[in-house]
Write an enzyme that holds these catalytic residues in place. Structure first.
Site: not given
Length: 437
Positions: A132, A315
């Site tokens: 992440d 992301d």
């Protein structure tokens, strides 16, 4: 999955003892943990050595395959919508929601999970963690976990920690989709594949967690935080780790995560385009300037301010790309016009609203060329790969892998397929590499 995190220092050893006595409930009749469970983040922990290597969960047959279970296509996208909702709330912006029914497992469907195999301690304890870049905290499920403890990997055993300090700080991660991970701070040597270790790496040793989406964090052992800020993987690993890259192939095979010199070496084999990271009010995330989008060579007639005034996040933890509503409306219309010969389906879902039936087609469906324009100055033009455009809902339905957002743009992991994406924190640039060897 970008979430709000808190950790609350404890000011008295007496309170710590009380916390551990009351909160750490033994399982299966075990006695309460003894001092070997006490692991503390060392105030002046030092780390050293590059770490390299990864694998993607979507390829269970690769030699280094991660065994973390993949969610259905519906769950994968639903979970990422909760992530976007969380991001919007954290920045005091509007949020939106959708529902998308889950599908049974379909080998032709898409999955948006990207995981890495890491180890802690010596002898090494191995864990598959969700990668992440949108959050900084790393956590794993611990031996004395009492709620939400199911994982494909055995829980981390803090009694084997290589750190010689006593735990004094509770760990708490709470997410806006009602998910949470609570526990205590842990400390151990972290290694990825055969590289490392990062000495005295600090992470959350989770004793209870709950996933509001019901998929138990897809049975991964936890989260690997590659975002910006204090306590992230990059901040704890020193100068050698200020560059990292990942390559997510178009065909769903094993992905490749590299750090330090290895990341630079990988990037040097590619044809690269670089764009600057830009400042934002969000300390964990990486922002770049998306200034325009083209469909089949025609740039949308939308002012760049519609992109830049809201900002664009890149992301690894978000699946599909979100564009501000004004931009998305023009973009969707251009795509539909170029695909007027295909059957546009109605009421597929509230998120992806441009889906096509494959029934009766002899040739693969042909989505138009989509190009992102990054950078207000020295603009670069990045052409998405074919698989970076499509979300395969199942074997008979393909969707445009984009959705509308009420706030900022997010470049999701689907749109990064086929690129070696380099994060250079020293020079504050993001690179998109193609034709790598």
């Amino acid at each position: 999955m970008a979430w709000m995190y808190k950790h609350i220092p404890t000011t008295c050893f007496f309170l710590v003892v009380c916390y551990l006595t009351i909160k750490v409930v033994p399982i299966l009749g075990e006695k309460a943990p003894h001092p070997q469970f006490q692991v503390e983040p060392k105030p002046n922990c030092q780390s050293s050595g590059p770490i390299i290597g990864s694998q993607r969960v979507s390829n269970p047959c690769s030699p280094n395959a991660n065994l973390t279970k993949t969610p259905s296509a519906g769950k994968s996208v639903n979970k990422n919508q909760a992530r976007v909702r969380s991001m919007n709330k954290k920045q005091n912006r509007h949020h939106y929601r959708y529902t998308l029914s889950d599908n049974e497992y379909d080998p032709n469907a898409d999955y948006g999970l990207f995981t890495v195999k890491i180890s802690l301690g010596s002898p090494q304890q191995y864990y598959s963690l969700i990668v992440d870049t949108g959050s900084r905290w790393t956590w794993v499920r611990c031996r004395f976990c009492r709620e939400g403890c199911i994982s494909d990997d055995p829980p981390y055993d803090p009694s084997k920690s290589l750190c010689d300090y006593t735990l004094t700080i509770p760990f708490k991660a709470s997410y806006d989709d009602t998910s949470f991970a609570n526990g205590i701070w842990g400390c151990d040597n972290l290694t990825i594949d055969d590289f490392g270790p990062i000495m005295n790496f600090q992470f959350g040793c989770v004793l209870e967690n709950y996933d509001g989406n019901g998929d138990n964090f897809v049975n991964a052992a936890g989260i690997l935080g590659l975002g910006k800020g204090e306590w992230s993987l990059t901040s704890q690993s020193g100068a050698s780790m200020q560059v990292f890259s990942y390559f997510v192939p178009e065909n769903g095979g094993g992905a490749d995560l590299q750090f330090g010199d290895k990341a630079r070496e990988k990037s040097n084999t590619c044809t690269n385009q670089f764009t600057p990271m830009v400042q934002s009010d969000h300390e964990e995330k990486y922002y770049i300037d998306l200034v325009g989008v083209s469909v089949d060579g025609n740039e949308l007639n939308v002012p760049s301010t519609e992109f830049m005034s809201r900002g664009t996040i890149i992301d690894s933890g978000t699946t599909i790309t979100r564009l501000p509503e004004v931009v998305y409306s023009a973009f969707r219309d251009a795509v539909r016009q170029s695909m007027s010969s295909y059957t546009l389906l109605d009421e597929i879902g509230e998120l992806m609203d441009t889906c096509y039936s494959l029934e009766g087609l002899i040739e693969p469906i042909a989505f138009p060329e989509i190009k992102f324009h990054f950078g207000e100055v020295n603009t670069i033009d990045v052409i998405l790969t074919k698989e970076g455009t499509i979300w395969r809902k199942n074997g008979t339905v393909n969707c445009l892998a984009f959705a509308a957002a009420e706030s900022y743009s997010i470049i999701g992991i689907v749109q990064q397929r086929g690129f070696n994406v380099l994060y250079d924190l020293e020079w504050k640039t993001i690179g998109f590499g193609t034709n790598c060897t």
